[in-house]
Design an enzyme around this catalytic site. Structure first.
Site, short mmCIF file in Angstrom:
data_model
loop_
_atom_site.label_atom_id
_atom_site.label_comp_id
_atom_site.label_asym_id
_atom_site.label_seq_id
_atom_site.Cartn_x
_atom_site.Cartn_y
_atom_site.Cartn_z
N GLY A 14 0.56 -1.29 -0.20
CA GLY A 14 0.10 -0.01 -0.06
C GLY A 14 0.92 1.28 0.02
O GLY A 14 0.20 2.53 0.13
N ILE A 18 -0.83 1.45 -7.22
CA ILE A 18 -2.19 1.11 -7.33
C ILE A 18 -2.72 0.82 -5.82
O ILE A 18 -3.86 1.24 -5.06
CB ILE A 18 -2.45 -0.37 -7.90
N GLY A 19 -1.76 0.12 -4.95
CA GLY A 19 -2.13 0.04 -3.52
C GLY A 19 -2.24 1.37 -2.74
O GLY A 19 -3.29 1.59 -2.07
N TYR A 151 6.28 -13.97 -15.07
CA TYR A 151 5.30 -12.86 -14.30
C TYR A 151 3.97 -13.24 -14.81
O TYR A 151 2.82 -13.55 -14.17
CB TYR A 151 5.68 -11.57 -14.55
#
Ligand code: NAD
Length: 250
Positions: A14, A18-19, A151
């Site tokens: 976070g 995006i977090g 990935y």
């Protein structure tokens, strides 16, 4: 809006991208507590401080089980339960077949797959009916871009978990969904052994193959994460949501 009013959320990874954008949106949507995790203490604490007192930083690595135990012990003692888990921590790194190494494979699977498994399993005892688990997959899970095999495979495992775990948890009314972003401009690309020009070139290329003709923004993904965490999406489980400007369909 206050779609997350009173909810307790945990967002791994976070401190960035995006977090971090999701933690910001959760606060704007009135979440009661948002626990964010990340490996680098300073960056994590700075991120939490920038979002106000409802965001709580708990330093930790998702590949370290003791760190995850410490995270959920703290959530249990302070909040008693978790409503929303966004298993977002992860990274991307390219390597072509022929040049794959054990280190490359273990690194991606330890974080993106095993770290996510332990995050969710250790959160479960704190989750109650109506809970929502959101997994971070990627458009690459169903694409075949050169040099991204490991990935992509790690993210394909994640989209699979959304389906199987939604069945595992159906009797408990806990939902599991995956988000699959396209190319989103985040600090992740600063850590990919590409020059600034190469990253710029990649974003320009990605825009040409995306029907929306541009890359995505972290705050756009955050809106979808907030929706999946809220009761508005209570009818959704086992879903994979593409947030990619149409790229998945190309
Ligand atoms: P980012 O690098 O900005 O953020 C990643 C976060 O995860 C950071 O906070 C980092 O510290 C954390 N993290 C990484 N490894 C960790 C570990 N072992 N333990 C704890 N935290 C760890 O990247 P982002 O672009 O915001 O990516 C977030 C997620 O979205 C990742 O899972 C990524 O694979 C996925 N994703 C990103 C894109 C994109 O184009 N940016 C596209 C599809 C999917």
């Amino acid at each position: 809006m206050s779609r997350l009013s009173g909810k307790v959320a945990v967002i791994t990874g976070g401190s960035s991208g995006i977090g971090l954008a999701s933690a910001k949106t959760f606060v704007e949507e009135d979440a009661a507590r948002v626990y964010i995790t990340g490996r680098r203490k300073d960056e994590l604490e700075e991120a939490a401080a920038s979002l106000g007192p409802r965001v709580i930083a708990v330093q930790g690595d998702v590949t370290n089980l003791a760190d995850l135990d410490r995270l959920f012990d703290r959530v249990k003692s302070e909040a008693g339960h978790v409503d929303v888990v966004f298993a977002n921590a992860g990274y991307a790194s390219p390597a072509p077949l022929g040049a794959l190494t054990d280190e490359h494979i273990d690194g991606l699977f330890d974080t993106n797959v095993k770290g996510l498994i332990w995050t969710v399993q250790k959160a479960l005892p704190l989750m109650t009916a109506g809970g929502s688990i959101i997994l971070s997959s990627s458009i690459v899970a169903s694409k075949g871009f050169a040099s991204w095999s490991i990935y992509s495979a790690s993210k394909a495992a994640v989209r699979s978990f959304a389906r199987t775990w939604s069945s595992d948890l159906k009797g408990q009314n806990i939902r599991v969904n995956a988000i699959s972003p396209g190319v989103i401009e985040t600090p992740a690309y600063d850590h990919m052994s590409m020059t600034k020009d190469e990253v710029g070139g990649f974003f320009a290329f990605a825009s040409t193959i995306t029907p929306l003709s541009r890359t995505g923004r972290d705050e756009e993904i955050a809106k979808v994460v907030a929706f999946l965490g809220s009761d508005e999406s209570s009818f959704m489980t086992g879903s994979e949501v593409f947030v990619d400007g149409g790229l998945a369909q190309v």
